[in-house]
Write a protein that holds these residues in place. Sequence first.
Motif, PDB file in Angstrom:
ATOM      1  N   MET A  92      22.464  -0.675   6.402  1.00 26.16           N
ATOM      2  CA  MET A  92      21.215  -0.057   5.973  1.00 26.16           C
ATOM      3  C   MET A  92      20.621   0.886   7.022  1.00 26.16           C
ATOM      4  SD  MET A  92      18.365  -3.111   6.057  1.00 26.16           S
ATOM      5  CE  MET A  92      19.201  -4.506   5.337  1.00 26.16           C
ATOM      6  N   GLY A  93      21.115   0.811   8.235  1.00 27.63           N
ATOM      7  CA  GLY A  93      20.528   1.618   9.297  1.00 27.63           C
ATOM      8  C   GLY A  93      19.314   0.916   9.867  1.00 27.63           C
ATOM      9  N   VAL A  94      19.072   1.054  11.167  1.00 22.69           N
ATOM     10  CA  VAL A  94      18.016   0.258  11.803  1.00 22.69           C
ATOM     11  C   VAL A  94      16.621   0.698  11.377  1.00 22.69           C
ATOM     12  CG1 VAL A  94      19.339  -0.474  13.814  1.00 22.69           C
ATOM     13  CG2 VAL A  94      18.147   1.719  13.869  1.00 22.69           C
ATOM     14  N   TYR A  95      16.482   1.892  10.817  1.00 21.88           N
ATOM     15  CA  TYR A  95      15.150   2.357  10.413  1.00 21.88           C
ATOM     16  C   TYR A  95      14.835   2.032   8.963  1.00 21.88           C
ATOM     17  CZ  TYR A  95      15.120   5.137  14.749  1.00 21.88           C
ATOM     18  OH  TYR A  95      15.164   5.553  16.048  1.00 21.88           O
ATOM     19  N   HIS A  96      15.593   1.167   8.370  1.00 19.35           N
ATOM     20  CA  HIS A  96      15.388   0.877   6.950  1.00 19.35           C
ATOM     21  C   HIS A  96      15.230  -0.616   6.703  1.00 19.35           C
ATOM     22  CE1 HIS A  96      16.526   4.924   5.436  1.00 19.35           C
ATOM     23  NE2 HIS A  96      17.203   4.957   6.576  1.00 19.35           N
ATOM     24  N   SER A  97      14.641  -0.892   5.575  1.00 19.20           N
ATOM     25  CA  SER A  97      14.691  -2.265   5.060  1.00 19.20           C
ATOM     26  C   SER A  97      15.055  -2.175   3.589  1.00 19.20           C
ATOM     27  CB  SER A  97      13.342  -2.964   5.241  1.00 19.20           C
ATOM     28  OG  SER A  97      12.346  -2.278   4.516  1.00 19.20           O
ATOM     29  N   VAL A  98      15.454  -3.268   3.044  1.00 18.20           N
ATOM     30  CA  VAL A  98      15.808  -3.304   1.623  1.00 18.20           C
ATOM     31  C   VAL A  98      14.943  -4.373   0.963  1.00 18.20           C
ATOM     32  CG1 VAL A  98      17.602  -3.912  -0.030  1.00 18.20           C
ATOM     33  CG2 VAL A  98      18.177  -2.525   1.982  1.00 18.20           C
ATOM     34  N   THR A  99      14.270  -3.993  -0.118  1.00 21.79           N
ATOM     35  CA  THR A  99      13.348  -4.932  -0.752  1.00 21.79           C
ATOM     36  C   THR A  99      13.742  -5.183  -2.200  1.00 21.79           C
ATOM     37  OG1 THR A  99      11.543  -4.258   0.685  1.00 21.79           O
ATOM     38  CG2 THR A  99      10.937  -5.348  -1.367  1.00 21.79           C
ATOM     39  N   GLY A 100      13.782  -6.433  -2.542  1.00 20.02           N
ATOM     40  CA  GLY A 100      14.050  -6.814  -3.922  1.00 20.02           C
ATOM     41  C   GLY A 100      12.811  -7.390  -4.561  1.00 20.02           C
ATOM     42  N   GLU A 101      12.741  -7.317  -5.869  1.00 14.26           N
ATOM     43  CA  GLU A 101      11.564  -7.812  -6.581  1.00 14.26           C
ATOM     44  C   GLU A 101      11.964  -8.872  -7.587  1.00 14.26           C
ATOM     45  OE1 GLU A 101       9.612  -4.544  -8.443  1.00 14.26           O
ATOM     46  OE2 GLU A 101       9.039  -3.615  -6.529  1.00 14.26           O
ATOM     47  N   GLY A 102      11.064  -9.798  -7.806  1.00 10.68           N
ATOM     48  CA  GLY A 102      11.332 -10.830  -8.806  1.00 10.68           C
ATOM     49  C   GLY A 102      10.071 -11.214  -9.529  1.00 10.68           C
ATOM     50  N   ARG A 103      10.207 -11.579 -10.768  1.00 12.00           N
ATOM     51  CA  ARG A 103       9.039 -11.987 -11.550  1.00 12.00           C
ATOM     52  C   ARG A 103       9.436 -13.120 -12.478  1.00 12.00           C
ATOM     53  NH1 ARG A 103       3.913 -10.906 -13.446  1.00 12.00           N
ATOM     54  NH2 ARG A 103       3.752 -11.530 -15.629  1.00 12.00           N
ATOM     55  N   PHE A 104       8.489 -14.003 -12.708  1.00  9.03           N
ATOM     56  CA  PHE A 104       8.721 -15.094 -13.643  1.00  9.03           C
ATOM     57  C   PHE A 104       7.690 -15.019 -14.759  1.00  9.03           C
ATOM     58  CE2 PHE A 104       7.748 -19.369 -15.211  1.00  9.03           C
ATOM     59  CZ  PHE A 104       9.009 -19.788 -15.595  1.00  9.03           C
ATOM     60  N   GLU A 105       8.174 -15.137 -15.998  1.00  7.69           N
ATOM     61  CA  GLU A 105       7.282 -15.162 -17.164  1.00  7.69           C
ATOM     62  C   GLU A 105       7.163 -16.597 -17.661  1.00  7.69           C
ATOM     63  OE1 GLU A 105       5.584 -12.682 -18.175  1.00  7.69           O
ATOM     64  OE2 GLU A 105       6.629 -10.977 -17.258  1.00  7.69           O
ATOM     65  N   PRO A 106       6.004 -16.960 -18.196  1.00  8.90           N
ATOM     66  CA  PRO A 106       5.796 -18.348 -18.614  1.00  8.90           C
ATOM     67  C   PRO A 106       6.866 -18.862 -19.585  1.00  8.90           C
ATOM     68  CG  PRO A 106       3.766 -17.081 -18.811  1.00  8.90           C
ATOM     69  CD  PRO A 106       4.839 -16.118 -18.432  1.00  8.90           C
ATOM     70  N   ASP A 107       7.237 -20.107 -19.385  1.00 14.68           N
ATOM     71  CA  ASP A 107       8.242 -20.739 -20.247  1.00 14.68           C
ATOM     72  C   ASP A 107       7.883 -22.211 -20.380  1.00 14.68           C
ATOM     73  OD1 ASP A 107      10.444 -21.895 -21.412  1.00 14.68           O
ATOM     74  OD2 ASP A 107      11.687 -21.787 -19.594  1.00 14.68           O
ATOM     75  N   TYR A 108       7.453 -22.590 -21.568  1.00 16.08           N
ATOM     76  CA  TYR A 108       7.011 -23.980 -21.755  1.00 16.08           C
ATOM     77  C   TYR A 108       8.064 -24.825 -22.474  1.00 16.08           C
ATOM     78  CZ  TYR A 108       2.556 -21.947 -20.408  1.00 16.08           C
ATOM     79  OH  TYR A 108       1.568 -21.300 -19.720  1.00 16.08           O
ATOM     80  N   SER A 109       9.306 -24.401 -22.359  1.00 14.31           N
ATOM     81  CA  SER A 109      10.343 -25.123 -23.084  1.00 14.31           C
ATOM     82  C   SER A 109      11.087 -26.135 -22.203  1.00 14.31           C
ATOM     83  CB  SER A 109      11.344 -24.127 -23.672  1.00 14.31           C
ATOM     84  OG  SER A 109      11.990 -23.428 -22.632  1.00 14.31           O
TER      85      SER A 109
END
Lengths: 323, 177, 753
Positions: free
Chosen positions: C587-604
């Motif tokens: 990635m090179g020392v001047y970079h970062s890598v960011t991931g995203e995550g989300r959870f939607e309600p699940d009542y099952s």
Amino acid sequence: MQPFQHQAATSVADTIAILSTHKGRAKLMAGGTDLLGILKTRATVAYPKVVVNIKSIAGLDKIQSDGQGLSLGALTRLADIVDSEVIRDAYPILAEAAASVAMPQIRNVGTIGGNLAQETRCWYFRYPHSIGGRIMCKRKGEAACLAVKGDNRYHAIFGGKKCFAVCPSDMAVALAALDAEIQISGAKGQRSVAVTGFYHPLGNVLETDEMITGIKVPRPAPNNRQVFIKHRVRDAIDFATVSVGLVVSMDAKTVADVRVVLGAVASGPYRATDAEAALVGRKLDPAVIEKAAEASVAGAVPLSGNAYKVDITKTLVRQALQI
Amino acid sequence: MNTRQNDPEQERRTIHLKVNDKDYALAIGDTVGAVAPSDTLAHTLRETLGLTGTKISCDQGSCGACTVIMNGKSILSCMTLTIECDGARIITIEGLADPATGQLHPLQQAFVDNSAFQCGFCTPGILMSTKALVDQNPHPTRDAIQHALSGHFCRCISHYEVVDAVCQATTTEGDHD
Amino acid sequence: MTNGYRYIGKDTARKDARDIVTGKARFFDDIKIPGMLYGKVKRSPHAHANITRIDTDRARCMPGVRAVLTHTDIPRWEWGMPKHIPILDSKVRFVGDAVALVAADTPDIAEAALDLINVEYEPLPAVYDVEAAMQIDTSPIYAQFAHNTYPDEPPSFEPEMLGHIRIGDVQKGFDEADFTIEDTCGYEIFPNPLPPEPPGFIATWETPDCLTVYTPSQSIAQVRLIGIPFIGMADIRAISTQCGGSYGTKNANLTPMGYAAVLAKATGKPVKVYFTKEEHFHSYSLRLGSRVRARVGIKKDGTLSAISGVWMVNTGSGSESGPLQIAVGLGEVQLVLRCANWDLKGKLVCTNRSPSGIVRGYGGQELESSILPIIGRAMEKAGINPVDFFKKNSVKPGNGYFWREGKWWTYRGIDFNTAIDKGAATFGWKEKWKGWGKPTAIHGNKRIGVGVGVHSNADVGEDSSEATVKLTADGRAVVYCCVSEAGLGQRSSLCKMAAEVLDLPLERVTLSPPDTQLNPFELGLVGSRGTYAVGSAVIAAAEDARKKLLEIAAHRFKSTADQLETENGKIYMVGRPDKKLAWHRIMGVYHSVTGEGRFEPDYSLCNFLMTFVEVEVDTETGQVVLTRMVNATDAGQVIAPKVLEGQLHGAFGSAGLDTALFEETVLDETSGRMLNGNMVDYKWRTFADLPDVKNVILETPMPSHRFKAVGVGEIATSPGPSAVLMAVYNAIGTRIASYPVTATKILNALGKR
């Protein structure tokens, strides 16, 4: 905590001089575990001007024993009573009662004088001032006792009349069973009071210029048996729901002498004389024990919510006699 | 504070504490930074000496959170007046690990290894009572551990893990000092 | 157990373990802000009264006092569900309610100033009983709540909130029943979960429109979420300190925040409000009072044919989240009592007791502790063993239920009967169970009895979570997720999940500070959602970051991303572990890598816990002692074994099982005062009173997230209370239908008095 002045007493005479100067506005501090609790909640109206450290008095924490009996300085710590070989050997009831108090940290600093002179745990009396103001009552000099019509599960089943708070001291029960005397020094000199006579329905007999200096315990008869049983919800921290202190000496197979003392049922340790009468001169057979257990609660007038203490008292007396 | 009644004798007094092997001289009085007669040891440790590892929970001597070791005995610092501690040797939770290396005391390590805490608010007090116990009794039974800790409130109920941790620390080889 | 995981299911030291055992962990009272003032609260002596006059002149003049506020000095900001709890008001609603606020240079000065405030009151009749409160048609506690009953209107975020279970035809169900039981049972002792650290807030206005608060929180993001509408829609940055216990109570109780916020506004300084233990007892969150009047139809084979009735919930003087607690409780009860015909309605009522709030067990424990003793009578009529009954009637894959938002869900998880069987075997249920009202054994004056209770919750996948994971060139990962640490170990468990996904050493994965300014949206560690809901967001973010990193690496390796692996911050091609490239080379020392995550309600999906208890009743003293407890659950996959064990041990504490034995809040009805608001008279379990305890934790993979786990720690407190009542009945043969089982009740039941 609200401010107060602090003085370290150097001797009993010094303490009495300080107490006399401040006329009821000085409070003695030994272990402090009871006093500071009340100062923090400001449960009582009077707040001391001066707190007097008496731990600085040399020599008042001695455990001494001779053929006549045992002498305890007022500053003797409960932990030292638990650990004392002399006491464990000849006065085990004292070690057992001391071991049942609160928790190790409190036994490490709490003294026998402080344990005897501690204030009641009545939850109306101890209600914290910060939550809408303290609850006033007979013991504080005004207003009626709320416990009579309120929740009195921990209150007295004997006597009361004005105040139904019970004496929380475990040591008082054990000492009363040994027929001990409390030594008091004051501006007017020294006096001795039997442990059973130390308490009255609104507190104890100490004048504002007096202090407990020591305890004298007569040596019980040879071959005596000592039992202390403390009933409580949990095996630590709790004060007694009911406790019993028993010292019995046998003459061949019959009871020669006996003291049955109940704790947490009255304003002081309560000597169950009817139970004692039912035992003296008799063999400790089941029928006699049962009769004594019944007799131990003769004259009890439970309040609306503490009749269970009557059952527990009988049970403890029976258990103590069966051991 | 302004309502405090001044006593010139007291103002000049100084007390000495040895906390975690460090000497402190504290002035008694009501000036800023001085120890007021009504200050508890818990308050002084936290607010004056900055040793906030000692916790105050009930401030009534009923929960054990503020336990420290004074002159070899576990005591409740919330029910102790600092002014009465002149000359005392005090150990707090900050004094348990090796000051030079930072290595945890075997009891601390055992608490970490056994997850012997949940929220951790009561842990410093529990560790101090435990230390006082093992200093007296290097190989305590489970029963002795339970009774030594009987004045400690742990609402998360880490009691079982705590007793396991103390057993582990006291049955394996190692110096308990 | 070898599960192929590097960290999941293995004991690793909690990330904050060293700080906790060395005293370095910074709890609320360890935080100081320069220039900070101290706030204190003048509290009411009356349970219900109008304030006719307040004189603050003397307090204002006291040196060191910086502000004295009464209800006329501040905006009428309200919070609660529905919104109704003001910061200060022209009336008081319980003994200990706030009357005036003081900010001063020191806590001692503030406290002394309280004594200089004179207040005159016009007392009003007070009511403490839920049904009596509903009868009152004049001077209700809140003018807007006629008959002291909260409106049925659902809140904006949950338009169809469950307040009434209506399924099938109860009349038909009762007609089909072989036995019908009608009874009332209450769980109305208002126990205090009582975390060791009292609640507190430091508030400081950064600008007139932005408030920063520091507080020890279980779910710091909730403070911002519900705090903004409370303080007139100003922005809030909420930062959590280490939290010294919560058990639900430090999620959303904004009472101290309101005090600190208005005092900070008035003084222009940061203000700290830290409750004393006395205030914590009298004026903070108690468990809801619950009374169920129900009719239950049962068939001979143990099939429930109908349940109808009313569930009366006593919030005390304020409802922190009452309607939602009713909704969740009604959802949960369907998971342990499968029945074709329901008509059970919740009623939310206020009284002049101290306010209630969110507590571990959240509605379900309250409802179960009231309704299961009634169901027990039905089981006895049908002659069915309670373990068999719950095996038959607890939720099974394919079963449906209404959840809190009023929708019908179908359970898609695992069958918990294996856990029940394993628990029963471990406990020795078969040998110990002698029938209803029959003791397991009698030893002299000691009678032994056994009982069982259950709880199940579909909130493991409740609400939403968001997380991001930042990979840095030095081979580390930071998880950004707004989670504070109140003892659940979840901050460490989330790191384990990310470390597992990224195959990084655990010490190289850290979690962002619990600060709403730094992190994406999060609801918090409410209910049992940490493992599945929050965990899913973190796993997704870690997977997303990994994928992005490998996509960058694919160019370098002249391959596709799925041919690459990353391990310990180095990337290699599958099958060529000898040729590794460090992340910074990718990635090179001047970079970062960011991931995203989300959870939607699940009542099952649900969790489940069955608690088996054995009690010993002393028939002479009336003392009841818990001698043995076995908890049985299936967690899908354990993340942190010792942490989970610890949480299940938590069954006793925090207003849990011990509410059946000795925990209760004692009220003097004449004065309205709480009598045992101290740590001697309020009973809690000590180290000297430890029963034999075993946790049976199965790991049947659950279709949740990558690690097949669901959270279960929260519900540990819930099955215990009704289990103890059942065990006591079996020990003595007489039913006690109220909590706790005091000596007086036992001796009365035994006919001794």
